[in-house]
Design a protein around this motif. Structure first.
Motif, short mmCIF file in Angstrom:
data_model
loop_
_atom_site.label_atom_id
_atom_site.label_comp_id
_atom_site.label_asym_id
_atom_site.label_seq_id
_atom_site.Cartn_x
_atom_site.Cartn_y
_atom_site.Cartn_z
N LYS A 1 2.29 7.31 -6.55
CA LYS A 1 1.27 8.23 -7.05
C LYS A 1 1.52 9.67 -6.57
O LYS A 1 1.61 10.59 -7.35
N HIS A 2 1.61 9.85 -5.23
CA HIS A 2 1.79 11.21 -4.73
C HIS A 2 2.68 11.32 -3.50
O HIS A 2 3.02 12.42 -3.08
N GLY A 3 3.03 10.20 -2.90
CA GLY A 3 3.96 10.27 -1.76
C GLY A 3 3.32 10.57 -0.41
O GLY A 3 4.02 10.86 0.56
N PHE A 4 1.96 10.51 -0.33
CA PHE A 4 1.29 10.76 0.95
C PHE A 4 0.52 9.53 1.43
O PHE A 4 -0.16 8.89 0.63
N PHE A 5 0.60 9.22 2.71
CA PHE A 5 -0.25 8.18 3.28
C PHE A 5 -0.43 8.44 4.78
O PHE A 5 0.27 9.28 5.35
N LEU B 1 0.84 -1.22 0.00
CA LEU B 1 0.00 0.00 0.00
C LEU B 1 0.87 1.26 0.00
O LEU B 1 0.60 2.23 -0.71
N VAL B 2 1.92 1.20 0.82
CA VAL B 2 2.84 2.35 0.90
C VAL B 2 3.49 2.60 -0.46
O VAL B 2 3.56 3.73 -0.94
N LYS C 1 7.52 9.80 -5.09
CA LYS C 1 7.32 11.24 -5.31
C LYS C 1 7.34 12.07 -4.05
O LYS C 1 6.73 11.72 -3.05
N SER C 2 7.99 13.20 -4.17
CA SER C 2 7.90 14.23 -3.14
C SER C 2 6.90 15.21 -3.72
O SER C 2 7.12 15.79 -4.77
N CYS C 3 5.75 15.33 -3.06
CA CYS C 3 4.62 16.00 -3.70
C CYS C 3 4.37 17.39 -3.13
O CYS C 3 4.56 17.64 -1.94
N LEU C 4 3.89 18.25 -4.00
CA LEU C 4 3.58 19.63 -3.63
C LEU C 4 2.44 19.65 -2.60
O LEU C 4 1.41 19.01 -2.79
N HIS C 5 2.63 20.40 -1.52
CA HIS C 5 1.55 20.56 -0.54
C HIS C 5 1.60 21.97 0.05
O HIS C 5 2.57 22.70 -0.16
N ASP D 1 -3.16 15.34 -9.39
CA ASP D 1 -3.90 15.39 -10.66
C ASP D 1 -4.37 16.81 -10.97
O ASP D 1 -5.55 17.05 -11.27
N ASN D 2 -3.43 17.73 -10.81
CA ASN D 2 -3.70 19.11 -11.18
C ASN D 2 -4.72 19.87 -10.33
O ASN D 2 -5.25 20.87 -10.77
N GLU D 3 -5.03 19.34 -9.15
CA GLU D 3 -5.91 20.14 -8.27
C GLU D 3 -5.52 19.98 -6.80
O GLU D 3 -4.91 18.99 -6.41
#
Ligand SMILES: C=C1C[C@]23C[C@@]1(O)CC[C@H]2[C@@]12CC[C@H](O)[C@@](C)(C(=O)O1)[C@H]2[C@@H]3C(=O)O
Ligand SMILES: O=C(O)CCC(=O)C(=O)O
Ligand SMILES: [Fe+2]
Length: 385
Positions: A94-98, A87-88, A304-308, A274-276
């Motif tokens: 996908k986005h690097g968050f869980f 799962l991790v 991924k290190s994702c934008l937040h 996904d752009n939002e």
């Protein structure tokens, strides 16, 4: 894959700050005194974000992030470990968050760590300034970042301090509170020392899961981070009468390796997927975990290190506790051979966390392109020496 193709830059992110950019006068005149500013109907223009970066006018849709139950894994059940690591792995691609639950961290420790933040942030500004963060340093008290940046200021105060897992540093957090704030802060120091010890342990468990999910030797990343020089940050977001004009924390990817965040029940964390912008609903039993740039480099770009970002509101102060796992300062960050092959050539240069941290504190304001900008900077430096 070239880094350019991997990182899709949304049009709203522009990094204006490459160096300290404002005048001495501006630095002196603007002070973020939360006790005053939270009542202001007209917020200073330095806190007003450009239209394309302002929070959405409607509430962001919730992002469903996997809720990983660590109970079985932590008590040694191999099936549960495999399920959790799979799962991790999916979430990190996908986005690097869980989220993690049954993480083994005492509930009362978490609630103390949340509650004790008030004892610091509710002090008068002049007392908090005893811990004032100095220019170029990553630790200390920052009331917004008025001393560092002149525009797109975050509507928040932070207190950051170092944690080290080395044996001779077992009192590092306790000593920090005592030495910067005085003997009456020993109790706070004890709580945050204990909290960081728990975060250190939890982060090493998560590193084991990440190792499994990437198919490298199970202990590889756990051992890599066993000695770490991490950062603990208390984020305090006062209410704002114009929450739609500003941001509590601007859009960024964490330059660090792994972030373990506990947000209170107010809500405000958002992730760009996904752009939002999508919100992550508060869950007091869970920690929000995300991959940072340094782990993205260690995974050779697989994770991924994702934008937040964090938004604020006009009613309630919001608090979050962020533990940023970082490698020991001089350790070379290089992804293991198992993750490099003909189809997946090495994408990032070798670097140390101390160089990367210095880059974010002295040359570049962390945003979504920090790792890419840093890689280019390292490569340019190497080619000219
Ligand atoms: C290493 C770090 C730089 C940063 C704090 C952090 O520990 C992780 C997040 C970074 C960030 C990104 C948004 C803003 O630019 C910033 C000022 C913030 O609030 O969080 C930076 C921090 C910083 O440069 O100190
Ligand atoms: O407060 C939050 O929810 C996010 C804070 C954050 O992203 C950070 O401190 O790096
Ligand atoms: Fe962050």
């Amino acid at each position: 894959m070239a880094i350019d193709c991997m990182i899709k830059t949304p049009s709203f992110v522009s990094n204006s700050l490459k160096e300290e950019e404002h005048t001495e006068d501006q630095r002196k005149s603007l002070v973020f005194d939360a006790s005053v500013l939270q009542h202001e109907a007209n917020i200073p223009q330095q806190f007003i974000w450009p239209d394309h970066e302002k929070p959405n006018s409607q509430k962001s849709k919730e992002l469903e992030v996997p809720l990983i139950d660590l109970g079985g894994f932590l008590s040694g059940h191999s099936c549960s470990a495999e399920e959790a690591s799979s799962l991790v792995g999916k979430a990190c691609q996908k986005h690097g968050f869980f989220l993690v639950v049954n993480h083994g961290v005492d509930e009362s420790l978490i609630s103390d760590a949340q509650r004790y933040m008030d004892l610091f942030f509710e002090l008068p500004l002049s007392e908090k300034q005893r811990a004032q963060r100095k220019a170029g340093e990553s630790c200390g008290y920052a009331s917004s970042f008025t001393g560092r940046f002149s525009s797109k200021l975050p509507w928040k105060e932070t207190l950051s301090f170092r944690f080290s897992s080395e044996e001779n540093s077992s009192d590092i957090v306790k000593d920090y509170f005592k030495n910067t704030m005085g003997p009456e802060f020993v109790r706070l120091g004890k709580v945050y020392q204990e909290y960081c010890n728990a975060m250190n342990k939890l982060s090493l468990g998560i590193m084991e899961l990440l190792g499994m999910s990437l198919g490298v030797e199970r202990a590889h990343f756990k051992e890599f981070f066993e000695e770490n020089n991490s950062i603990m940050r208390l984020n305090y977001y006062p209410p704002c009468r114009k929450p739609d004009l500003t941001l509590g924390t601007g859009p960024h990817c964490d330059p660090t390796s792994l972030t373990i965040l506990h947000q209170d029940n107010v809500g405000g964390l958002e992730v760009f997927v996904d752009n939002e912008w999508r919100s992550i609903a508060p869950n007091s039993r869970a920690f929000v975990v995300n991959i940072g740039d340094t782990f993205m480099a260690l995974s050779n770009g697989r994770y991924k290190s994702c934008l937040h970002r964090a938004v604020v509101n006009n009613k309630t102060p919001r608090k979050s506790l962020a533990f940023f796992l970082c490698p020991k300062k001089d350790k070379v960050v290089r992804s293991p051979e198992e993750l490099v092959d003909e189809n997946n050539p090495r994408i990032y240069p070798d670097f140390t966390w101390s160089t990367f941290l210095e880059f974010t504190q002295k040359h570049y304001r962390a945003d979504m392109n920090t790792l890419q900008a840093f890689s280019t900077w390292v490569q340019q430096k190497t080619s000219t020496t």
